[in-house]
Design an enzyme around this catalytic site. Structure first.
Site, mmCIF file in Angstrom:
data_model
loop_
_atom_site.group_PDB
_atom_site.id
_atom_site.type_symbol
_atom_site.label_atom_id
_atom_site.label_comp_id
_atom_site.label_asym_id
_atom_site.label_seq_id
_atom_site.Cartn_x
_atom_site.Cartn_y
_atom_site.Cartn_z
ATOM 1 N N LYS A 182 1.053 -1.311 -0.019
ATOM 2 C CA LYS A 182 0.180 0.061 0.347
ATOM 3 C C LYS A 182 1.257 1.325 0.020
ATOM 4 O O LYS A 182 0.659 2.079 -0.478
ATOM 5 C CB LYS A 182 -0.954 -0.168 1.633
ATOM 6 C CG LYS A 182 -2.003 -0.964 1.536
ATOM 7 C CD LYS A 182 -2.847 -0.621 2.454
ATOM 8 C CE LYS A 182 -2.860 -0.863 3.964
ATOM 9 N NZ LYS A 182 -1.486 -2.321 4.282
ATOM 10 N N ARG B 20 -8.696 2.411 9.545
ATOM 11 C CA ARG B 20 -9.050 0.873 9.696
ATOM 12 C C ARG B 20 -9.715 0.294 10.954
ATOM 13 O O ARG B 20 -9.293 -0.904 10.760
ATOM 14 C CB ARG B 20 -7.615 0.710 11.012
ATOM 15 C CG ARG B 20 -6.148 0.250 9.909
ATOM 16 C CD ARG B 20 -5.126 0.871 10.680
ATOM 17 N NE ARG B 20 -4.081 0.182 10.652
ATOM 18 C CZ ARG B 20 -2.912 -0.027 10.056
ATOM 19 N NH1 ARG B 20 -3.011 1.691 9.225
ATOM 20 N NH2 ARG B 20 -1.572 -0.457 9.734
ATOM 21 N N ARG C 262 11.848 -6.752 4.715
ATOM 22 C CA ARG C 262 11.346 -5.451 3.909
ATOM 23 C C ARG C 262 11.923 -4.459 4.647
ATOM 24 O O ARG C 262 12.584 -4.538 5.933
ATOM 25 C CB ARG C 262 9.960 -4.439 4.167
ATOM 26 C CG ARG C 262 9.863 -2.947 4.757
ATOM 27 C CD ARG C 262 7.819 -2.964 4.379
ATOM 28 N NE ARG C 262 7.684 -3.016 5.569
ATOM 29 C CZ ARG C 262 6.354 -2.420 5.882
ATOM 30 N NH1 ARG C 262 5.245 -2.374 5.057
ATOM 31 N NH2 ARG C 262 5.695 -2.762 7.152
ATOM 32 N N ARG D 71 11.792 -2.040 9.881
ATOM 33 C CA ARG D 71 11.041 -1.163 11.095
ATOM 34 C C ARG D 71 10.780 -2.503 12.285
ATOM 35 O O ARG D 71 10.795 -3.495 11.397
ATOM 36 C CB ARG D 71 9.466 -1.243 10.643
ATOM 37 C CG ARG D 71 9.318 -0.258 9.970
ATOM 38 C CD ARG D 71 7.876 0.152 9.378
ATOM 39 N NE ARG D 71 7.078 -0.252 9.985
ATOM 40 C CZ ARG D 71 5.687 -0.243 9.322
ATOM 41 N NH1 ARG D 71 5.737 -0.145 8.236
ATOM 42 N NH2 ARG D 71 5.057 -0.495 10.290
ATOM 43 N N ARG E 188 -0.563 -8.553 13.513
ATOM 44 C CA ARG E 188 -0.939 -7.027 12.988
ATOM 45 C C ARG E 188 -1.693 -7.666 11.886
ATOM 46 O O ARG E 188 -2.536 -7.208 11.714
ATOM 47 C CB ARG E 188 0.746 -6.946 12.481
ATOM 48 C CG ARG E 188 1.031 -5.115 13.187
ATOM 49 C CD ARG E 188 2.083 -5.003 13.203
ATOM 50 N NE ARG E 188 2.627 -3.949 11.488
ATOM 51 C CZ ARG E 188 3.181 -4.374 10.708
ATOM 52 N NH1 ARG E 188 4.612 -4.845 10.943
ATOM 53 N NH2 ARG E 188 3.591 -3.541 9.597
HETATM 54 P P1 AMP Z 1 1.603 1.277 9.427
HETATM 55 O O1 AMP Z 1 2.630 2.034 9.515
HETATM 56 O O2 AMP Z 1 -0.104 1.730 7.790
HETATM 57 O O3 AMP Z 1 1.195 -0.167 9.406
HETATM 58 O O4 AMP Z 1 1.132 1.752 11.046
HETATM 59 C C1 AMP Z 1 1.997 1.064 11.731
HETATM 60 C C2 AMP Z 1 1.071 0.756 12.983
HETATM 61 O O5 AMP Z 1 0.455 2.386 13.654
HETATM 62 C C3 AMP Z 1 0.183 -0.117 12.844
HETATM 63 O O6 AMP Z 1 0.168 -1.192 13.840
HETATM 64 C C4 AMP Z 1 -0.448 0.945 14.372
HETATM 65 O O7 AMP Z 1 -0.090 0.394 16.006
HETATM 66 C C5 AMP Z 1 -0.420 2.658 14.532
HETATM 67 N N1 AMP Z 1 -1.617 2.619 13.453
HETATM 68 C C6 AMP Z 1 -1.028 3.435 12.314
HETATM 69 N N2 AMP Z 1 -2.062 3.620 11.195
HETATM 70 C C7 AMP Z 1 -3.368 3.128 12.128
HETATM 71 C C8 AMP Z 1 -5.400 3.393 12.512
HETATM 72 N N3 AMP Z 1 -5.642 4.144 11.067
HETATM 73 N N4 AMP Z 1 -5.474 2.933 13.450
HETATM 74 C C9 AMP Z 1 -4.755 2.661 14.137
HETATM 75 N N5 AMP Z 1 -3.521 2.111 14.604
HETATM 76 C C10 AMP Z 1 -2.915 2.911 13.685
#
Ligand code: AMP
Length: 215
Positions: free
Chosen positions: A15, A90, A125, A155, A166
């Site tokens: 994404k 989300r 990654r 990460r 996740r």
């Molecule tokens: P991502 O980079 O999108 O994988 O997000 C990394 C982490 O940030 C996730 O595992 C959540 O802990 C937090 N996070 C990001 N976006 C959201 C969201 N819309 N709602 C809740 N937690 C989020």
């Protein structure tokens, strides 16, 4: 034409990379809530302090905090010609909160990939800690960011146990959200297997075909 897009899919489906490419092509901002939160953690802000533990453990940050973060970001002038939301909403609660702002989403691009492939991708990654550039799994040689020259890093949440967490959180809390948008007929389903360019072409073609359909 204005584009107000949401990208939905499990972690590791590409994404972020696709959102970055669409953002460059259409000259509209890529809004990644994960990146906004990681920046907050790195800057040591109050928000960063609150969200760090959730992110570290692969849990979702509470909806009220996320809605504040996104509403603030969507109040900037640069979103007037459209935007690409990556990683938000989300949960159903977040989608309903976004609806309440009165900002209409035109399209939801749902990218799907098998879980085995997702795990393989996330374990290999690397990304730029400064600009969020993501090195594709096929690009083994790169170890510094081609844009910033900074060393690429893994990460902290790309750890096997946290990845599984996740994915579970995604299945339980985010996947049901697709029906929220499918009911409106705005979901474009895209196969996320293949190269970055192949997936990008599928998204572009899907969006253009749907635009023609609606004319
Ligand atoms: P991502 O980079 O999108 O994988 O997000 C990394 C982490 O940030 C996730 O595992 C959540 O802990 C937090 N996070 C990001 N976006 C959201 C969201 N819309 N709602 C809740 N937690 C989020």
């Amino acid at each position: 034409m204005d584009r107000r897009l949401v990208l939905i899919g499990p972690p590791g489906t590409g994404k972020g990379t696709q959102a970055q490419m669409l953002s460059e092509e259409w000259k509209i901002p890529h809004i990644s809530t994960g990146s906004l939160l990681r920046e907050a953690v790195e800057s040591g802000s109050e928000l960063g302090g609150v969200v760090e533990q959730y992110m570290r453990s692969g849990e979702l940050v509470p909806d009220n905090i996320m809605l504040d973060v996104v509403k603030e970001r969507l109040s900037h002038n640069d979103v007037s010609g459209g935007f690409i939301l990556d990683g938000f909403p989300r949960t159903i609660e977040q989608a309903e909160g976004l609806d309440r702002t009165g900002i209409d989403i035109d399209r939801v691009v749902y990218i799907y990939v098998d879980e085995d492939e997702i795990i393989r991708r996330l374990l290999s990654r690397y990304e730029c800690p400064k600009c969020g550039y993501i090195k594709g799994a096929e690009n083994n040689k790169e170890d510094v960011c081609p844009k910033c020259g900074v060393k690429l890093v893994r990460r902290a949440d790309d750890d096997i146990d946290i990845i599984k967490k996740r994915l579970k959180v995604y299945r339980e809390q985010t996947e049901p959200l697709l029906d929220h948008y499918k009911d409106r007929g705005i979901v474009l389903e895209v196969d996320g297997n293949g190269t970055v360019e192949e997936v990008f072409r599928r998204i572009e073609k899907g969006l253009i075909d749907e635009d023609k359909h609606q004319e």
